[in-house]
Write a protein that holds these residues in place. Structure first.
Motif, PDB file in Angstrom:
ATOM      1  N   UNK A  14      80.651  -0.778  19.919  1.00  0.00           N
ATOM      2  CA  UNK A  14      81.859  -1.432  19.395  1.00  0.00           C
ATOM      3  C   UNK A  14      82.537  -0.517  18.373  1.00  0.00           C
ATOM      4  N   UNK A  15      81.748   0.055  17.473  1.00  0.00           N
ATOM      5  CA  UNK A  15      82.303   0.961  16.460  1.00  0.00           C
ATOM      6  C   UNK A  15      82.910   2.199  17.106  1.00  0.00           C
ATOM      7  N   UNK A  16      82.265   2.723  18.151  1.00  0.00           N
ATOM      8  CA  UNK A  16      82.800   3.894  18.861  1.00  0.00           C
ATOM      9  C   UNK A  16      84.186   3.612  19.434  1.00  0.00           C
ATOM     10  N   UNK A  17      84.405   2.371  19.846  1.00  0.00           N
ATOM     11  CA  UNK A  17      85.683   1.979  20.455  1.00  0.00           C
ATOM     12  C   UNK A  17      86.645   1.360  19.435  1.00  0.00           C
ATOM     13  N   UNK A  18      86.317   1.506  18.151  1.00  0.00           N
ATOM     14  CA  UNK A  18      87.174   1.034  17.053  1.00  0.00           C
ATOM     15  C   UNK A  18      87.313  -0.480  16.989  1.00  0.00           C
ATOM     16  N   UNK A  19      86.288  -1.219  17.474  1.00  0.00           N
ATOM     17  CA  UNK A  19      86.247  -2.660  17.257  1.00  0.00           C
ATOM     18  C   UNK A  19      85.998  -2.900  15.772  1.00  0.00           C
ATOM     19  N   UNK A  20      86.426  -4.059  15.265  1.00  0.00           N
ATOM     20  CA  UNK A  20      86.302  -4.289  13.823  1.00  0.00           C
ATOM     21  C   UNK A  20      85.745  -5.656  13.507  1.00  0.00           C
ATOM     22  N   UNK A  21      85.456  -5.845  12.229  1.00  0.00           N
ATOM     23  CA  UNK A  21      84.961  -7.126  11.698  1.00  0.00           C
ATOM     24  C   UNK A  21      83.773  -7.644  12.501  1.00  0.00           C
ATOM     25  N   UNK A  22      82.777  -6.797  12.653  1.00  0.00           N
ATOM     26  CA  UNK A  22      81.605  -7.113  13.475  1.00  0.00           C
ATOM     27  C   UNK A  22      80.661  -8.022  12.683  1.00  0.00           C
ATOM     28  N   UNK A  23      80.268  -9.122  13.317  1.00  0.00           N
ATOM     29  CA  UNK A  23      79.315 -10.068  12.729  1.00  0.00           C
ATOM     30  C   UNK A  23      78.193 -10.319  13.729  1.00  0.00           C
ATOM     31  N   UNK A  24      76.961 -10.340  13.233  1.00  0.00           N
ATOM     32  CA  UNK A  24      75.822 -10.723  14.066  1.00  0.00           C
ATOM     33  C   UNK A  24      75.385 -12.107  13.607  1.00  0.00           C
ATOM     34  N   UNK A  25      75.341 -13.043  14.548  1.00  0.00           N
ATOM     35  CA  UNK A  25      74.923 -14.402  14.251  1.00  0.00           C
ATOM     36  C   UNK A  25      73.571 -14.653  14.899  1.00  0.00           C
ATOM     37  N   UNK A  26      72.584 -14.991  14.103  1.00  0.00           N
ATOM     38  CA  UNK A  26      71.271 -15.349  14.629  1.00  0.00           C
ATOM     39  C   UNK A  26      71.306 -16.831  14.974  1.00  0.00           C
ATOM     40  N   UNK A  27      71.273 -17.135  16.270  1.00  0.00           N
ATOM     41  CA  UNK A  27      71.342 -18.531  16.702  1.00  0.00           C
ATOM     42  C   UNK A  27      70.009 -18.997  17.287  1.00  0.00           C
ATOM     43  N   UNK A  28      68.943 -18.271  16.970  1.00  0.00           N
ATOM     44  CA  UNK A  28      67.615 -18.667  17.414  1.00  0.00           C
ATOM     45  C   UNK A  28      67.320 -20.064  16.890  1.00  0.00           C
ATOM     46  N   UNK A  29      66.903 -20.957  17.765  1.00  0.00           N
ATOM     47  CA  UNK A  29      66.609 -22.327  17.378  1.00  0.00           C
ATOM     48  C   UNK A  29      67.830 -23.233  17.357  1.00  0.00           C
ATOM     49  N   UNK A  30      69.013 -22.658  17.409  1.00  0.00           N
ATOM     50  CA  UNK A  30      70.249 -23.455  17.436  1.00  0.00           C
ATOM     51  C   UNK A  30      70.795 -23.597  18.852  1.00  0.00           C
ATOM     52  N   UNK A  31      70.423 -22.669  19.715  1.00  0.00           N
ATOM     53  CA  UNK A  31      70.913 -22.677  21.091  1.00  0.00           C
ATOM     54  C   UNK A  31      69.799 -22.199  22.018  1.00  0.00           C
ATOM     55  N   UNK A  32      69.784 -22.731  23.216  1.00  0.00           N
ATOM     56  CA  UNK A  32      68.746 -22.345  24.169  1.00  0.00           C
ATOM     57  C   UNK A  32      69.184 -21.189  25.068  1.00  0.00           C
ATOM     58  N   UNK A  33      70.466 -20.829  25.045  1.00  0.00           N
ATOM     59  CA  UNK A  33      70.985 -19.824  25.974  1.00  0.00           C
ATOM     60  C   UNK A  33      70.930 -18.405  25.437  1.00  0.00           C
ATOM     61  N   UNK A  34      70.725 -18.221  24.132  1.00  0.00           N
ATOM     62  CA  UNK A  34      70.689 -16.875  23.544  1.00  0.00           C
ATOM     63  C   UNK A  34      70.058 -16.950  22.165  1.00  0.00           C
ATOM     64  N   UNK A  35      69.675 -15.797  21.645  1.00  0.00           N
ATOM     65  CA  UNK A  35      69.139 -15.705  20.288  1.00  0.00           C
ATOM     66  C   UNK A  35      70.155 -15.135  19.306  1.00  0.00           C
ATOM     67  N   UNK A  36      71.086 -14.321  19.808  1.00  0.00           N
ATOM     68  CA  UNK A  36      72.083 -13.683  18.939  1.00  0.00           C
ATOM     69  C   UNK A  36      73.462 -13.725  19.588  1.00  0.00           C
ATOM     70  N   UNK A  37      74.460 -13.827  18.727  1.00  0.00           N
ATOM     71  CA  UNK A  37      75.843 -13.621  19.133  1.00  0.00           C
ATOM     72  C   UNK A  37      76.388 -12.485  18.278  1.00  0.00           C
ATOM     73  N   UNK A  38      77.093 -11.600  18.898  1.00  0.00           N
ATOM     74  CA  UNK A  38      77.814 -10.560  18.169  1.00  0.00           C
ATOM     75  C   UNK A  38      79.295 -10.861  18.362  1.00  0.00           C
ATOM     76  N   UNK A  39      79.995 -11.022  17.259  1.00  0.00           N
ATOM     77  CA  UNK A  39      81.421 -11.350  17.292  1.00  0.00           C
ATOM     78  C   UNK A  39      82.181 -10.188  16.670  1.00  0.00           C
TER      79      UNK A  39
END
Length: 105
Positions: A14-39
């Motif tokens: 993402x940084x290589x392609x100049x994406x910005x405002x990167x957030x990692x959300x730990x959703x372990x235990x909050x959702x059954x479909x994934x453990x992390x979201x990167x926004x």
């Protein structure tokens, strides 16, 4: 690739392609479909599409086939499903509208 290594890999791309405002959300235990979201944010519809396509291509090059991609046709938002990690790429206005960080915190 383990989740921590995958998260770091995605953020680097993402940084290589100049994406910005990167957030990692730990959703372990909050959702059954994934453990992390990167926004992250892209500067335009074209940039959002390009980021999603690049992330998918870079993951394929490392032997990790994305399970799916959504929203890449319009470019206001895109989602790349990598199993335990979901990547959301949005324009600023779409990110303000959905407020995923607040929803999952």
């Amino acid at each position: 690739m383990k989740e921590d290594a995958l998260n770091a890999f995605i953020i680097e791309k993402i940084e290589d392609m100049k994406g910005r405002d990167i957030e990692i959300l730990n959703i372990t235990g909050k959702a059954s479909f994934a453990d992390y979201m990167i926004v992250c944010s892209g500067n335009s519809n074209r940039h959002v599409k390009s980021l999603a396509q690049s992330i998918a291509a870079e993951c394929r090059a490392e032997g990790l086939e994305p399970l799916g991609m959504e929203g890449n046709d319009v470019g206001e938002w895109a989602l790349v499903d990598l199993g335990n990690v979901i990547v959301h790429i949005m324009t600023d206005s779409t990110r303000d509208l959905y407020q995923l960080e607040e929803l999952w915190s």
